[in-house]
Design a protein around this motif. Structure first.
Motif, PDB file in Angstrom:
ATOM      1  N   GLN A   2       1.162  -1.491  -0.342  1.00 58.05           N
ATOM      2  CA  GLN A   2       0.362  -0.226   0.075  1.00 58.05           C
ATOM      3  C   GLN A   2       0.766   1.007   0.160  1.00 58.05           C
ATOM      4  O   GLN A   2       0.413   2.326  -0.197  1.00 58.05           O
ATOM      5  CB  GLN A   2      -0.864   0.004   1.099  1.00 58.05           C
ATOM      6  N   ARG A   3       2.216   0.852   0.153  1.00 48.28           N
ATOM      7  CA  ARG A   3       3.081   1.820   0.274  1.00 48.28           C
ATOM      8  C   ARG A   3       3.438   2.336  -0.902  1.00 48.28           C
ATOM      9  O   ARG A   3       4.101   3.899  -0.793  1.00 48.28           O
ATOM     10  CB  ARG A   3       3.793   1.987   1.562  1.00 48.28           C
ATOM     11  N   LEU A   4       3.758   2.378  -1.245  1.00 48.40           N
ATOM     12  CA  LEU A   4       4.310   2.845  -2.784  1.00 48.40           C
ATOM     13  C   LEU A   4       3.159   3.432  -3.913  1.00 48.40           C
ATOM     14  O   LEU A   4       2.182   2.974  -4.244  1.00 48.40           O
ATOM     15  CB  LEU A   4       4.658   1.729  -3.581  1.00 48.40           C
ATOM     16  N   PRO A   5       3.434   5.212  -3.756  1.00 48.66           N
ATOM     17  CA  PRO A   5       2.784   5.652  -4.044  1.00 48.66           C
ATOM     18  C   PRO A   5       1.951   5.185  -6.150  1.00 48.66           C
ATOM     19  O   PRO A   5       2.912   4.558  -5.844  1.00 48.66           O
ATOM     20  CB  PRO A   5       3.346   7.263  -4.682  1.00 48.66           C
ATOM     21  N   HIS A   6       1.357   5.511  -5.874  1.00 44.70           N
ATOM     22  CA  HIS A   6       0.829   4.857  -7.648  1.00 44.70           C
ATOM     23  C   HIS A   6       0.803   6.393  -9.054  1.00 44.70           C
ATOM     24  O   HIS A   6      -0.284   6.994  -8.460  1.00 44.70           O
ATOM     25  CB  HIS A   6      -0.926   4.497  -7.263  1.00 44.70           C
ATOM     26  N   LEU A   7       1.644   6.551  -8.799  1.00 43.04           N
ATOM     27  CA  LEU A   7       2.555   6.880  -9.957  1.00 43.04           C
ATOM     28  C   LEU A   7       2.671   6.275 -11.410  1.00 43.04           C
ATOM     29  O   LEU A   7       2.441   4.905 -11.502  1.00 43.04           O
ATOM     30  CB  LEU A   7       3.074   7.951  -9.790  1.00 43.04           C
ATOM     31  N   ALA A   8       3.004   7.365 -12.126  1.00 45.31           N
ATOM     32  CA  ALA A   8       3.455   6.743 -13.853  1.00 45.31           C
ATOM     33  C   ALA A   8       4.932   5.768 -13.291  1.00 45.31           C
ATOM     34  O   ALA A   8       5.198   6.746 -14.296  1.00 45.31           O
ATOM     35  CB  ALA A   8       2.926   7.320 -14.894  1.00 45.31           C
ATOM     36  N   ALA A  17       8.466  21.339   7.536  1.00 45.25           N
ATOM     37  CA  ALA A  17       8.217  21.583   6.526  1.00 45.25           C
ATOM     38  C   ALA A  17       6.484  20.209   6.500  1.00 45.25           C
ATOM     39  O   ALA A  17       5.283  20.213   5.717  1.00 45.25           O
ATOM     40  CB  ALA A  17       8.325  21.862   5.406  1.00 45.25           C
ATOM     41  N   LEU A  18       7.699  18.906   6.147  1.00 41.27           N
ATOM     42  CA  LEU A  18       7.334  17.563   5.842  1.00 41.27           C
ATOM     43  C   LEU A  18       6.626  16.886   7.417  1.00 41.27           C
ATOM     44  O   LEU A  18       6.261  15.170   7.051  1.00 41.27           O
ATOM     45  CB  LEU A  18       8.418  16.484   5.440  1.00 41.27           C
ATOM     46  N   ARG A  19       6.874  17.458   8.566  1.00 48.70           N
ATOM     47  CA  ARG A  19       5.882  17.254   9.872  1.00 48.70           C
ATOM     48  C   ARG A  19       5.287  16.027  10.081  1.00 48.70           C
ATOM     49  O   ARG A  19       5.162  14.773  10.445  1.00 48.70           O
ATOM     50  CB  ARG A  19       6.219  18.086  10.876  1.00 48.70           C
ATOM     51  N   ASP A  20       4.240  16.240   8.873  1.00 52.43           N
ATOM     52  CA  ASP A  20       2.760  15.422   9.544  1.00 52.43           C
ATOM     53  C   ASP A  20       2.045  15.267   7.953  1.00 52.43           C
ATOM     54  O   ASP A  20       1.577  15.109   7.545  1.00 52.43           O
ATOM     55  CB  ASP A  20       1.551  16.527  10.077  1.00 52.43           C
ATOM     56  N   GLU A  42       4.490  13.415  -0.331  1.00 47.18           N
ATOM     57  CA  GLU A  42       4.542  14.233  -1.003  1.00 47.18           C
ATOM     58  C   GLU A  42       5.075  14.317  -2.452  1.00 47.18           C
ATOM     59  O   GLU A  42       4.810  15.135  -4.100  1.00 47.18           O
ATOM     60  CB  GLU A  42       5.904  15.028  -0.529  1.00 47.18           C
ATOM     61  N   LEU A  43       6.193  13.421  -3.098  1.00 47.69           N
ATOM     62  CA  LEU A  43       5.876  13.119  -3.823  1.00 47.69           C
ATOM     63  C   LEU A  43       4.715  12.933  -4.970  1.00 47.69           C
ATOM     64  O   LEU A  43       4.656  13.193  -6.260  1.00 47.69           O
ATOM     65  CB  LEU A  43       6.520  11.255  -4.109  1.00 47.69           C
ATOM     66  N   GLY A  44       3.800  12.196  -4.425  1.00 45.11           N
ATOM     67  CA  GLY A  44       2.202  12.480  -5.188  1.00 45.11           C
ATOM     68  C   GLY A  44       1.787  13.838  -5.514  1.00 45.11           C
ATOM     69  O   GLY A  44       0.868  13.537  -6.376  1.00 45.11           O
ATOM     70  N   ARG A  45       1.887  14.235  -4.513  1.00 46.57           N
ATOM     71  CA  ARG A  45       1.622  15.644  -4.584  1.00 46.57           C
ATOM     72  C   ARG A  45       2.119  16.251  -6.709  1.00 46.57           C
ATOM     73  O   ARG A  45       1.411  17.342  -6.884  1.00 46.57           O
ATOM     74  CB  ARG A  45       1.826  16.782  -3.869  1.00 46.57           C
ATOM     75  N   TRP A  46       3.705  16.165  -6.614  1.00 45.89           N
ATOM     76  CA  TRP A  46       4.345  16.581  -8.148  1.00 45.89           C
ATOM     77  C   TRP A  46       3.741  16.409  -8.830  1.00 45.89           C
ATOM     78  O   TRP A  46       3.507  14.989  -9.263  1.00 45.89           O
ATOM     79  CB  TRP A  46       5.785  16.357  -7.069  1.00 45.89           C
ATOM     80  N   GLY A  47       4.015  16.819 -10.085  1.00 46.45           N
ATOM     81  CA  GLY A  47       3.353  16.392 -11.830  1.00 46.45           C
ATOM     82  C   GLY A  47       4.868  15.252 -11.704  1.00 46.45           C
ATOM     83  O   GLY A  47       5.660  14.850 -11.765  1.00 46.45           O
ATOM     84  N   THR A  48       4.307  14.948 -13.339  1.00 42.25           N
ATOM     85  CA  THR A  48       5.838  13.854 -13.722  1.00 42.25           C
ATOM     86  C   THR A  48       6.792  13.890 -13.719  1.00 42.25           C
ATOM     87  O   THR A  48       8.005  13.280 -13.716  1.00 42.25           O
ATOM     88  CB  THR A  48       4.927  13.000 -14.874  1.00 42.25           C
ATOM     89  N   VAL A  49       6.358  15.386 -14.128  1.00 41.35           N
ATOM     90  CA  VAL A  49       8.489  16.171 -15.082  1.00 41.35           C
ATOM     91  C   VAL A  49       9.393  16.083 -13.544  1.00 41.35           C
ATOM     92  O   VAL A  49      10.487  15.345 -13.821  1.00 41.35           O
ATOM     93  CB  VAL A  49       8.233  17.170 -15.614  1.00 41.35           C
ATOM     94  N   THR A  50       8.315  16.712 -12.654  1.00 40.55           N
ATOM     95  CA  THR A  50       9.264  16.852 -11.644  1.00 40.55           C
ATOM     96  C   THR A  50       9.800  15.301 -10.702  1.00 40.55           C
ATOM     97  O   THR A  50      10.532  15.049 -10.731  1.00 40.55           O
ATOM     98  CB  THR A  50       8.751  17.583 -10.373  1.00 40.55           C
ATOM     99  N   GLN A  51       9.213  13.932 -10.280  1.00 36.66           N
ATOM    100  CA  GLN A  51       8.834  12.928 -10.331  1.00 36.66           C
ATOM    101  C   GLN A  51       9.718  12.643 -10.961  1.00 36.66           C
ATOM    102  O   GLN A  51      10.841  12.355 -10.143  1.00 36.66           O
ATOM    103  CB  GLN A  51       7.176  12.074 -10.165  1.00 36.66           C
ATOM    104  N   THR A  52      10.330  12.930 -11.477  1.00 41.55           N
ATOM    105  CA  THR A  52      11.269  11.965 -13.205  1.00 41.55           C
ATOM    106  C   THR A  52      12.552  12.606 -12.839  1.00 41.55           C
ATOM    107  O   THR A  52      13.090  12.036 -12.147  1.00 41.55           O
ATOM    108  CB  THR A  52      10.990  12.693 -14.548  1.00 41.55           C
ATOM    109  N   MET A  53      12.215  13.933 -12.661  1.00 45.22           N
ATOM    110  CA  MET A  53      13.403  14.825 -11.889  1.00 45.22           C
ATOM    111  C   MET A  53      14.398  14.080 -10.872  1.00 45.22           C
ATOM    112  O   MET A  53      15.175  13.974 -10.670  1.00 45.22           O
ATOM    113  CB  MET A  53      13.409  16.268 -11.853  1.00 45.22           C
TER     114      MET A  53
END
Lengths: 363, 234
Positions: A10-16, B189-192, B198-209
């Motif tokens: 469950q912890r791996l985020p669902h990303l592309a 900033a990431l306390r809670d 956080e990773l899920g919030r960013w776009g694919t390009v940022t995630q790739t970078m």
């Protein structure tokens, strides 16, 4: 009772993940490629990394060779000074390069003396203060201690051996790891900085080739002299090489001999002799060699370690064969460009001359 | 900083490797340098150990079920033993004892102040409390890392002297300060939140970078001198 594991995911985020990983790998390859191209343009090329794993492999090989082994112990001078192929051809023995730069000779010699499998010839790069008390982190001591463990051989390689094999294969192909550098160091110093060009190459047999035509002389030579002197040298920015030469000469003039009771006490000499005897009792032999030094580095060593108080005392008390470069015309005239090490162009000639001087020719 | 990055780093490696094999491990660190007080710190630092200490030491000792005095005793004992768990050294006992003492004081303070003041409602007080906790925790790492009493006393007396010669080059000191500030800010900033959120919030390009930067950093820091993780001895 808490459960710390779960088979669900469950912890791996669902990303592309597919495009992300593909894009990331492409960016990574582009980065490494750019670094390699830049390093190539600056004249760097991939080398074998003179790692502990490589040393341990050679140390293990020394055990298997019995009387055929010609084991080289010491520091950088002998690692840069000898051509193992020439040694092999002229002596009929199988050279094993165990010298480690900047380390004392005793730890490895001790290990060889206490290892019943060592029955061959041991060629020791003798350097006066290397017999003194060991200080700080000493790679020779660490390597030799660990070599006891690597004496246990497994029929199936463990994870450390596999990891070491794979990482060495990978690192031998990339300029970013040249001379054992960390890629971050290569990036900061070799690409963005003005580091010394690559003048040193390590070969798979652990011998090293130094090409001093690639370095900026005489600045490189003076740096080595200052290092040998071990004193802080400060000159105004407008000072010339002649000013530096004069300053260094005056400092060298003031040097006093080191205390031989620290670096070569009677107790230490007797202990050294006991190690030599252990090797000789198994049918082996030990040869001590003083490798060439030149210019002000040689002056420093002559003042700090005068022959009558250091080398001659060893010669008088040891049962090992001894070779001092000053005593043999064929060895005397070699010039060390940095004052301390031979250029690779002199390796073959020097090795042949040393084999003759030490009486190691094939019989 | 070294202990935090060393230990939380290899905990993350273990979590990642386990995920590759289909196993899900819980977090072992949750931005501990953004803790509001010491009980919060121990809910965020080395969570597997603190949960074990809570379940198998603090609770069996009686936990908070036998009155205020025994609760404080149990806290102190748990932390002393927790310190000793790290190694047979008085330094670890001192480190555990200090944390036990902080928990005892915090518990007493909270009981006194409860209902009258809550840092969460006050941004400045929250930041002050977080920073204060970080400073005390950071100073308490001294006995954890000092090999013996003389070393401990040398470090502490060095900290208390203004005329003490600069031990670090200016650039190294500056980089260290930036690293400390960035770490505390990041934890704050990431306390809670969590890395995954956080990773899920960013776009694919940022995630790739971000993934590419991770790969490049692994490459840049590979090779060279090998040095075992400090925490492997435990």
């Amino acid at each position: 009772m808490h459960s710390f594991t779960s088979s669900s995911n469950q912890r791996l985020p669902h990303l592309a993940w597919r495009p992300i990983l593909l894009g990331a790998v492409l960016m990574f390859i582009a980065f490494v490629g750019a670094m390699e191209l830049r390093l190539a343009a600056k004249g760097f090329h991939p080398t074998v990394v003179d790692s502990e794993a490589l040393w341990q492999a050679e140390r293990a090989r020394a055990r298997t060779l019995g009387k055929r082994a010609l084991i080289i112990v010491g520091a950088s001078r002998i690692q840069l000074g000898l051509n193992l192929e020439v040694l092999r051809r002229l002596t009929g023995l199988e050279p094993v390069q165990l010298a480690i730069d900047g380390t004392p000779l005793l730890p490895v010699l001790e290990g060889l003396a206490h290892d019943p499998a060592i029955r061959g010839t041991v060629l020791v790069d003798y350097y006066n203060h290397m017999l003194g008390p060991e200080e700080g982190h000493n790679r020779a001591r660490v390597y030799e201690t660990r070599s006891d463990r690597s004496a246990i051989t497994y029929s199936f390689p463990d994870y450390a051996q596999v990891e070491s094999y794979l990482s060495q294969r990978w690192r031998r192909m990339l300029r970013s790891y040249a001379d054992g550098a960390r890629p971050l160091t290569a990036l900061l110093i070799r690409i963005f900085g003005n580091d010394t060009p690559q003048y040193l190459v390590t070969l798979p047999d652990r011998s090293r080739l130094a090409d001093y035509r690639r370095v900026a002389m005489p600045a490189f030579y003076y740096r080595r002299v200052i290092r040998s002197l071990g004193e802080e040298v400060q000159l105004p920015p407008q000072a010339t090489h002649e000013d530096l030469q004069r300053l260094l000469e005056s400092r060298i003039q003031r040097l006093q001999p080191d205390d031989e009771t620290i670096f070569m006490s009677q107790q230490r000499l007797e202990y050294l002799e006991s190690l030599i005897r252990m090797i000789q009792d198994r049918g082996g032999q030990v040869v001590f060699v003083v490798m060439p030094a030149s210019g002000m580095v040689r002056d420093i060593e002559q003042r700090r370690y005068p022959r009558p108080r250091f080398w001659d005392r060893l010669v008088a008390q040891t049962s090992a064969r001894t070779v001092h470069f000053e005593d043999f015309p064929a060895l005397r005239d070699f010039v060390c460009p940095d004052g301390s090490h031979l250029d690779y162009r002199d390796q073959v000639r020097f090795t042949a001359a040393l084999v003759a001087a030490a009486g190691l020719e094939r019989r | 900083m070294v202990v935090q990055y060393d230990f939380s780093g290899y905990s993350l490696c273990a979590i990642g490797i386990a995920l590759c094999f289909g196993f899900e491990f819980p977090d072992n660190f949750r931005h501990p340098y953004a803790a509001r007080g010491f009980s919060d710190f121990w809910r965020r630092w080395h969570i597997s150990l603190s949960a074990w200490l809570r379940d198998y030491l603090y609770v069996p000792l009686g936990g908070n079920r036998s009155g205020a005095w025994f609760t404080q005793r149990n806290l102190l004992l748990t932390m002393l033993i927790g310190g000793l768990w790290h190694g047979a050294s008085w330094m670890f006992v001192l480190w555990g004892g200090l944390h036990g003492l902080y928990l005892v004081i915090e518990r007493a303070l909270r009981k006194t102040l409860d209902g009258r003041w809550t840092p969460r409602r006050n941004g400045y007080a929250d930041a002050l409390l977080t920073l204060g906790t970080f400073l005390v925790v950071a100073l308490t790492w001294i006995p954890f890392r000092a090999p013996d009493w003389p070393a401990l006393s040398r470090i502490v007396s060095g900290l208390l002297r203004w005329d003490f010669p600069m031990q670090l080059e200016a650039m190294t000191a500056l980089v260290s300060l930036i690293a400390i500030a960035a770490t505390v800010q990041w934890h704050f900033a990431l306390r809670d939140s969590s890395l995954e959120t956080e990773l899920g919030r960013w776009g694919t390009v940022t995630q790739t970078m971000i993934v590419a930067i991770c790969l490049i950093m692994i490459f840049l820091c590979s090779g060279g001198d090998e040095r075992a993780f400090i925490y492997f001895q435990f």
